[in-house]
Write an enzyme that holds these catalytic residues in place. Structure first.
Site, PDB file in Angstrom:
ATOM      1  N   LYS A 112      -4.724  -2.213  -0.725  1.00 28.45           N
ATOM      2  CA  LYS A 112      -5.030  -2.403   0.696  1.00 28.45           C
ATOM      3  C   LYS A 112      -6.527  -2.527   0.992  1.00 28.45           C
ATOM      4  O   LYS A 112      -6.907  -3.150   1.971  1.00 28.45           O
ATOM      5  CB  LYS A 112      -4.423  -1.264   1.519  1.00 28.45           C
ATOM      6  CG  LYS A 112      -2.911  -1.391   1.617  1.00 28.45           C
ATOM      7  CD  LYS A 112      -2.368  -0.571   2.770  1.00 28.45           C
ATOM      8  CE  LYS A 112      -0.874  -0.768   2.925  1.00 28.45           C
ATOM      9  NZ  LYS A 112      -0.118  -0.059   1.867  1.00 28.45           N
ATOM     10  N   GLU A 132      -2.702   1.117  12.473  1.00 27.93           N
ATOM     11  CA  GLU A 132      -1.598   2.030  12.221  1.00 27.93           C
ATOM     12  C   GLU A 132      -1.514   2.253  10.716  1.00 27.93           C
ATOM     13  O   GLU A 132      -2.062   1.473   9.943  1.00 27.93           O
ATOM     14  CB  GLU A 132      -0.285   1.426  12.716  1.00 27.93           C
ATOM     15  CG  GLU A 132       0.280   0.316  11.823  1.00 27.93           C
ATOM     16  CD  GLU A 132      -0.528  -0.968  11.818  1.00 27.93           C
ATOM     17  OE1 GLU A 132      -1.099  -1.305  12.883  1.00 27.93           O
ATOM     18  OE2 GLU A 132      -0.611  -1.621  10.759  1.00 27.93           O
ATOM     19  N   SER A 160       0.865  -2.119  -7.201  1.00 22.24           N
ATOM     20  CA  SER A 160       0.046  -2.135  -5.983  1.00 22.24           C
ATOM     21  C   SER A 160      -0.747  -0.860  -5.731  1.00 22.24           C
ATOM     22  O   SER A 160      -1.779  -0.893  -5.078  1.00 22.24           O
ATOM     23  CB  SER A 160       0.935  -2.434  -4.780  1.00 22.24           C
ATOM     24  OG  SER A 160       2.037  -1.539  -4.741  1.00 22.24           O
TER      25      SER A 160
END
Ligand SMILES: *Cc1c(COP(=O)(O)O)cnc(C)c1O
Length: 415
Positions: free
Chosen positions: A104, A126, A393
């Site tokens: 991310k 969020e 990930s």
């Protein structure tokens, strides 16, 4: 610009021709918003289109990736895991080694850099598993920006270490009590806060979801994963992987790695969470069980009731429990370019144990879904010597306590 929805579509120039200027991937995507918000999104779109192409922006982002994030992350041949299962060779793109422990940060640093170019003072977002919140709080600290993170109360409890991290990084964590107290409600809350002051704040969406330009922007910032993985895999083996697979919540880590291979013959497999089973409310497999519908400003596959309201969703992986999915995934599925599969909690937990003990890598529960899919493929055809590249990930430190408390140490898998 026309595109045809059939499997023989040529993807050579796909990335530069999709989405359209209005943000459509075929019928999916777009920006279904009240006029005030539509105006702000157009501003972000125009800023993104010009700023992200400037030499200065590109070189700044490249430098951040190298010196702050630690890119490129390695691609790793999981030989012991492969051998244990069958003839398939499993490779891992190690996004768990990216700074903050997940993919991310790739889009958060890009979004935050864009925000500074646009003169914004505060980043808001969020978060579900807390990974996006930590990544964005990290980006805010790096650029000296304020940061508000909206988070469901259930997730706050489940992800205490990430909440602590965000606070240490200087972010304000805004608890969301509504509904199930998970990701969907946090998105609603953050949208509301954004509408109150879109001028000084920048809404940094955590995946390839939301209104245009976020799906394309986040994809572009994640594209580096696919570019690196393709080059590394070719370097290691001299050929391309037979299958590339990734978990799909909103779909950003999957779009990141898939976008490097769209024009290649490699099969692309997205993996959705099947949770406790196929009943309404027990999973979050929007591609497998959903139908077209609008949520949070974009059109895509949506788990919805007859009246169009989003269904409750569940997965053991907080980062995957979202009732919709990035519009580009919906498009690529209809075009026949990406196949979507579902993996349940039990298979993901087994993969979590296996990778930890056999390879010395504790994966995030989200990533464990993709690993579980590779495990299943290998077991299904144990004689077939194909290569499977998994986007790992994120790392599983955030999930460790929860897994141990609920499922133990997994000794039964190694009897
Ligand atoms: C958030 C998260 C995901 C799911 O998000 P996508 O946008 O689908 O990639 C997957 N893995 C990890 C480690 C995450 O933190």
């Amino acid at each position: 610009m026309t595109q045809t929805d059939h499997p023989q579509q040529d993807f050579t120039h796909y990335l530069t021709s999709h989405p359209t200027h209005e943000g459509f991937f075929g019928e999916y995507g777009g920006a279904y918003l009240p006029p005030a918000l539509a105006e702000v999104m157009n501003e972000i779109r125009d800023a993104y289109n010009t700023i992200s192409r400037s030499a200065r922006f590109i070189s700044e982002l490249r430098s951040i990736r190298t010196h702050f994030q630690g890119r490129p992350t390695p691609t790793y041949h999981a030989e012991r895991l492969s051998k244990r299962l069958g003839a398939a060779q499993i490779y891992l793109k190690r996004e768990d080694l990216n700074h903050t422990g997940a993919h991310k940060l790739n889009h958060c640093m890009g979004e935050a850099l864009l925000a500074t170019y646009m003169g914004k003072k505060k980043l808001i977002a969020e978060t579900g598993a807390g990974q996006h919140g930590v990544a964005l709080a990290t980006a805010a600290a790096y650029f000296g920006l304020e940061c508000d993170i909206h988070m469901g109360v259930v997730d706050i409890e489940k992800q205490a270490p990430n909440v602590a991290r965000m606070k240490l990084l200087g972010a304000r964590v805004v608890p969301v009590e509504e509904g199930l107290g998970t990701l969907k409600e946090a998105v609603d809350s953050c949208f509301g806060a954004y509408l109150e002051d879109p001028q000084t704040q920048m809404y940094c969406i955590g995946s390839v979801v939301g209104p245009h330009p976020f799906p394309v922007m986040v994809r572009d910032f994640q594209h580096v994963v696919g570019i690196e993985a393709r080059e590394q895999f070719l370097d290691m083996t001299g050929i391309l992987p037979d299958i590339v697979t990734a978990s799909v919540g909103g779909g950003s880590n999957a779009m990141g790695i898939f976008s490097g291979f769209l024009a290649d013959p490699s099969e692309l497999h997205g993996v959705e969470p099947l949770g406790r089973g196929t009943e309404r409310g027990d999973h979050a497999a929007s591609m497998t069980y959903g139908s077209a519908g609008v949520l949070h400003g974009f059109n895509s596959y949506l788990l919805q009731d007859d009246d169009g309201s989003p269904q409750p969703v569940y997965s053991v992986a907080s980062g995957l429990d979202y009732p919709s999915v990035g519009p580009e995934h919906a498009y690529l599925r209809d075009a026949g370019r990406v196949a979507y599969h579902a993996v349940d909690d039990a298979a993901a937990i087994e993969a979590f144990y296996l990778l930890s003990r056999v390879e010395g890598i504790i994966p995030a529960l989200e990533s464990s879904h993709a690993v579980a899919h590779a495990i299943r493929l290998s077991r299904e055809e144990p004689e077939l010597p194909r290569s499977i590249l998994v986007n790992l990930s994120g790392r599983g430190d955030k999930d460790m306590d929860y897994v141990i408390e609920k499922y133990g140490f997994g000794d039964e898998h190694f009897a």
